[in-house]
Design a protein around this motif. Structure first.
Motif, mmCIF file in Angstrom:
data_model
loop_
_atom_site.group_PDB
_atom_site.id
_atom_site.type_symbol
_atom_site.label_atom_id
_atom_site.label_comp_id
_atom_site.label_asym_id
_atom_site.label_seq_id
_atom_site.Cartn_x
_atom_site.Cartn_y
_atom_site.Cartn_z
ATOM 1 N N UNK A 1 0.865 -1.180 0.000
ATOM 2 C CA UNK A 1 0.000 0.000 0.000
ATOM 3 C C UNK A 1 0.899 1.225 0.000
ATOM 4 N N UNK A 2 0.758 2.075 -1.015
ATOM 5 C CA UNK A 2 1.616 3.247 -1.151
ATOM 6 C C UNK A 2 0.895 4.487 -0.645
ATOM 7 N N UNK A 3 0.529 4.501 0.624
ATOM 8 C CA UNK A 3 -0.148 5.653 1.192
ATOM 9 C C UNK A 3 -0.446 5.431 2.665
ATOM 10 N N UNK A 4 -0.530 6.513 3.416
ATOM 11 C CA UNK A 4 -0.865 6.438 4.842
ATOM 12 C C UNK A 4 -2.185 7.169 5.103
ATOM 13 N N UNK A 5 -2.666 7.078 6.342
ATOM 14 C CA UNK A 5 -3.948 7.651 6.798
ATOM 15 C C UNK A 5 -5.142 6.816 6.352
ATOM 16 N N UNK A 6 -4.945 5.503 6.349
ATOM 17 C CA UNK A 6 -6.064 4.621 5.994
ATOM 18 C C UNK A 6 -7.154 4.665 7.060
ATOM 19 N N UNK A 7 -6.823 5.200 8.251
ATOM 20 C CA UNK A 7 -7.834 5.346 9.302
ATOM 21 C C UNK A 7 -8.971 6.249 8.836
ATOM 22 N N UNK A 8 -8.670 7.202 7.939
ATOM 23 C CA UNK A 8 -9.707 8.096 7.416
ATOM 24 C C UNK A 8 -10.695 7.327 6.544
ATOM 25 N N UNK A 9 -10.227 6.285 5.862
ATOM 26 C CA UNK A 9 -11.130 5.458 5.056
ATOM 27 C C UNK A 9 -12.143 4.744 5.957
ATOM 28 N N UNK A 10 -11.661 4.224 7.071
ATOM 29 C CA UNK A 10 -12.570 3.506 7.981
ATOM 30 C C UNK A 10 -13.602 4.463 8.576
ATOM 31 N N UNK A 11 -13.150 5.681 8.929
ATOM 32 C CA UNK A 11 -14.074 6.671 9.484
ATOM 33 C C UNK A 11 -15.099 7.102 8.439
ATOM 34 N N UNK A 12 -14.644 7.291 7.187
ATOM 35 C CA UNK A 12 -15.557 7.689 6.110
ATOM 36 C C UNK A 12 -16.599 6.607 5.847
ATOM 37 N N UNK A 13 -16.178 5.356 5.890
ATOM 38 C CA UNK A 13 -17.107 4.253 5.662
ATOM 39 C C UNK A 13 -18.192 4.235 6.732
ATOM 40 N N UNK A 14 -17.810 4.539 7.976
ATOM 41 C CA UNK A 14 -18.800 4.576 9.050
ATOM 42 C C UNK A 14 -19.791 5.714 8.847
ATOM 43 N N UNK A 15 -19.304 6.891 8.424
ATOM 44 C CA UNK A 15 -20.191 8.031 8.205
ATOM 45 C C UNK A 15 -21.177 7.761 7.074
ATOM 46 N N UNK A 16 -20.739 7.018 6.065
ATOM 47 C CA UNK A 16 -21.604 6.730 4.922
ATOM 48 C C UNK A 16 -22.627 5.641 5.221
ATOM 49 N N UNK A 17 -22.237 4.646 6.038
ATOM 50 C CA UNK A 17 -23.080 3.460 6.221
ATOM 51 C C UNK A 17 -23.533 3.228 7.652
ATOM 52 N N UNK A 18 -23.149 4.137 8.586
ATOM 53 C CA UNK A 18 -23.442 3.968 10.008
ATOM 54 C C UNK A 18 -22.922 2.631 10.526
ATOM 55 N N UNK A 19 -21.865 2.137 9.885
ATOM 56 C CA UNK A 19 -21.281 0.864 10.292
ATOM 57 C C UNK A 19 -19.883 0.754 9.690
ATOM 58 N N UNK A 20 -18.987 0.047 10.405
ATOM 59 C CA UNK A 20 -17.644 -0.220 9.883
ATOM 60 C C UNK A 20 -17.624 -1.479 9.014
ATOM 61 N N UNK A 21 -18.755 -2.156 8.880
ATOM 62 C CA UNK A 21 -18.780 -3.499 8.288
ATOM 63 C C UNK A 21 -18.177 -3.540 6.891
ATOM 64 N N UNK A 22 -18.562 -2.620 6.002
ATOM 65 C CA UNK A 22 -18.098 -2.695 4.615
ATOM 66 C C UNK A 22 -16.578 -2.567 4.528
ATOM 67 N N UNK A 23 -16.012 -1.575 5.227
ATOM 68 C CA UNK A 23 -14.565 -1.390 5.170
ATOM 69 C C UNK A 23 -13.854 -2.563 5.834
ATOM 70 N N UNK A 24 -14.337 -3.001 6.996
ATOM 71 C CA UNK A 24 -13.697 -4.114 7.695
ATOM 72 C C UNK A 24 -13.748 -5.388 6.861
#
Length: 677
Positions: free
Chosen positions: A460-483
């Motif tokens: 993976x050529x990038x950092x701050x993947x934590x923002x992806x998990x947070x964005x997924x929760x805001x969009x779906x009210x759940x971490x399930x899709x990203x996890x």
């Protein structure tokens, strides 16, 4: 039409007339009646040409009456049928639709909802779950503008989704609930909730938490029992009263056999109990023999470490340890997969140990990574060193082959911070995500995998993947899709199984109230996803020995079949590719659970509060006809007169061309006939 255009038309007529007279009437005494007719034809031609150039037009105002919409949203879940309200519901929907006064005042639209909102009046009360909030969210997109009072026909019992009592935050229309079912309180014992982990480990004990609720005024006694098949594995005697009306039971059961173990929890019914379905709840646990241990090696703290740990451990089959380079080497044998987070020169011994043990690993490269160390470590790739950084978004490669990846909308996720420049691989790679900068997709990978020396690696050529998990929760009210995305990626990297031309994605067991979806990918001999194949699955009920065959439907980059119509039972399946000799077999279990039959009566209080919050009125079915008078008399729902102003040509250009052609043709034919040509 403006006065300026009128002057142009008059001027065009004068010019056309003068030119026509100049051509045919200049002969003086020798002119004939034929010359005057020729002059008229030439005038018509020239005047029509000039009108085409001027293109005169006028403004036309059209008036229209726009009626408000009357939305009828009907709960299509089978709880309505269980409460014996289906016939009354259908009759009242028919009454509203056929009322002439309502038809004259409103545009009437009927929707049904259960798992999701659907348009139309195909009401059969077969949906297995109810999400009222999601129905309002969907309606809010349809009726953004104008008035659309909504008649909500439901028992008010929602099985999943946010609390619809506060749906007025997204849906700004008056809501008129028609409460289906009575509000009488019955004596009842039920299993309110049963919590258990999906996985357990062989020769361990797994915990279970059960919440039991009693509704009644007398003191009663009952027994809570758990069965595995016909064998009783747990039992406890309980006493309830009006004051002591709930019990929370914690206990453990042994995991003695690998595979899916099904159980039935039951609170024995008391005398005169009306609903005994909610006294029983089935559950299952998959017993596995070992756990996948994952190490995240890093020498500095970063939010990505916590995000990765939580995403990976969301699957109970995996355990994650965050460890530094000093402590890793002595523990390397304990891990099936190692994540190297932004390695530097301190990772030299780590890489040597991984290569010695032939361990799979996943490297995350960011702005704190020592790129000189990466380039000198013979990893199979080199990263350009520019000493600059850039934000890159990910674009999913739908042709990724090694395993099935579901599109979770990664292109809309926040960008990752990465080193500016490209990366050169000296071996074949499979790209999961390409880099995109300022909406321009590049050929450089952001996330990729490759296989070398009998092991698998990812980058993976990038950092701050934590923002992806947070964005997924805001969009779906759940971490399930990203996890789930991270889980599949980790599962692939942690395994060394050979690549298969047919991949099947399914679960070992499904709860009866959830959809039973099986997905598959098929590749040709060059491992390119094949959209031309025909896939079918044969499902066999182990108990009845009956078999059913279903086709799989192509959906974007995978094939899919929905088996939600199957009854609860144990099943074996065989999934085959018609034009290839490829077959995959498996087994799954559908647990019996009727979430819609857990309710005894309507949730009137919540529906009444919803009506109050939306400035509507709630009604019970026995006085529901009163809603018609209220809708007809409410002055908020008035038709609106709208005017639209259109610019119309004075004469259509098609008619002008026809006149020009006709006049020129007549003139030419007459001149030819009279020998003037």
């Amino acid at each position: 039409m403006s006065s300026e255009i009128l002057i142009y038309i008059i001027f065009a007529g004068i010019v056309a007339l003068l030119l026509a007279l100049f051509q045919y009437v200049k002969k003086g005494k020798n002119r004939s009646k034929l010359d005057l007719f020729f002059s008229f034809l030439r005038f018509v031609t020239l005047f029509s040409v000039l009108l085409l150039i001027i293109n005169p037009s006028f403004e036309q105002v059209e008036l229209s009456i726009e009626k408000p919409s009357l939305v009828i949203a009907v709960d299509n879940s089978n709880s309505i049928k269980y409460l014996k309200q289906e016939h009354k519901t259908l009759a009242f929907v028919n009454t509203l639709q056929n009322n002439e006064a309502l038809q004259e005042k409103f545009n009437i639209n009927v929707y049904t909802f259960g798992n999701q909102l659907k348009q139309g009046d195909a009401i059969d009360f077969t949906d297995k779950q109810t999400n009222v909030f999601d129905a309002f969210k969907a309606l809010s997109q349809i009726y953004k503008h104008g008035m659309a009072p909504t008649v909500l026909m439901t028992d008010g019992n929602q099985t999943f989704g946010p609390d619809y009592q506060f749906a007025t935050s997204v849906y700004k229309q008056p809501i008129y609930p028609i409460i289906l079912g009575d509000t009488l309180s019955y004596t009842d014992l039920k299993i309110q909730q049963l919590n258990v982990n999906r996985y357990a480990y062989l020769k361990n004990e797994f915990p279970i938490e059960t919440i039991l609720v009693y509704n009644g005024s007398d003191r009663v006694a009952s027994t809570f029992v758990v069965y595995q098949g016909n064998k009783k594995v747990y039992s406890k005697r309980l006493n309830f009263s009006k004051q002591d009306n709930s019990k929370i039971i914690h206990f453990t059961l042994p995991a003695n056999k690998v595979g899916v173990s099904a159980y039935r929890a039951e609170i024995k019914p008391i005398d005169s109990e009306k609903n005994t379905i909610n006294n029983i709840q089935n559950f299952a646990v998959e017993v596995i023999n070992e756990k996948t241990n994952v190490a995240i090696v890093s020498d500095f703290p970063h939010p990505d470490l916590g995000a990765l740990k939580r995403s990976i451990e969301n699957n109970e089959q995996r355990s994650v340890s965050v460890i530094n380079t000093k402590n890793f080497v002595s523990k390397a044998k304990d891990f099936q997969l190692v994540i190297l987070y932004q390695p530097n020169s301190k990772f030299k011994l780590v890489l040597e140990k991984l290569n010695t043990l032939k361990k799979n690993y996943f490297t995350i490269i960011g702005t704190k990574t020592d790129l000189n160390f990466i380039n000198n470590s013979d990893l199979g790739y080199r990263v350009d060193i520019t000493n600059q950084s850039e934000d890159y978004q990910g674009v999913l490669n739908t042709s990724y082959l090694p395993f099935y990846i579901e599109d979770i909308g990664l292109e809309s996720f926040p960008p990752l911070l990465s080193n500016y420049g490209g990366v050169q691989f000296n071996l074949p790679v499979d790209v999961v995500l390409y880099k995109s900068v300022k909406n321009v997709t590049t050929n450089d990978p952001l996330l990729c995998t490759f296989e070398t020396n009998d092991k698998r690696e990812g980058v993976l050529l990038g950092e701050n993947i934590w923002q992806w998990r947070a964005h997924s929760f805001l969009e779906n009210q759940s971490f399930h899709q990203f996890d789930n995305f991270i889980s599949k990626f980790v599962q692939y990297l942690a395994s060394n199984k050979q690549r298969s031309r047919l991949n099947v994605d399914f679960q070992s067991f499904y709860n009866g109230n959830n959809r039973v979806i099986i997905k598959a990918e098929v590749f040709d001999k060059n491992y390119v996803f094949d959209t031309r194949e025909i896939l079918q699955i044969t499902v066999k009920n182990k108990a009845s020995e009956t078999e059913k065959t279903f086709p799989l439907i192509l959906k974007n980059n995978h094939y899919e079949v929905n088996l939600s119509g199957l009854e609860p039972a144990n099943y074996e399946f065989s999934l085959s590719v018609k034009n290839e000799n490829i077959t995959k077999k498996g087994a799954f279990q559908i647990l019996e659970y009727h979430v819609e039959q857990q309710f005894l009566n309507a949730n009137a209080l919540k529906l009444q509060q919803l009506a109050k919050n939306s400035q509507g009125t709630s009604y019970f079915m026995n006085n529901s006809v009163e809603i018609i008078d209220e809708l007809l008399k409410d002055k908020r729902y008035l038709s609106v007169q709208k005017s639209s102003e259109n610019t119309m040509p004075l004469i259509d250009w098609k008619y002008l061309l026809a006149i020009i052609s006709l006049s020129l043709s007549i003139e030419w034919l007459l001149r030819k006939y009279n020998g003037l040509i």
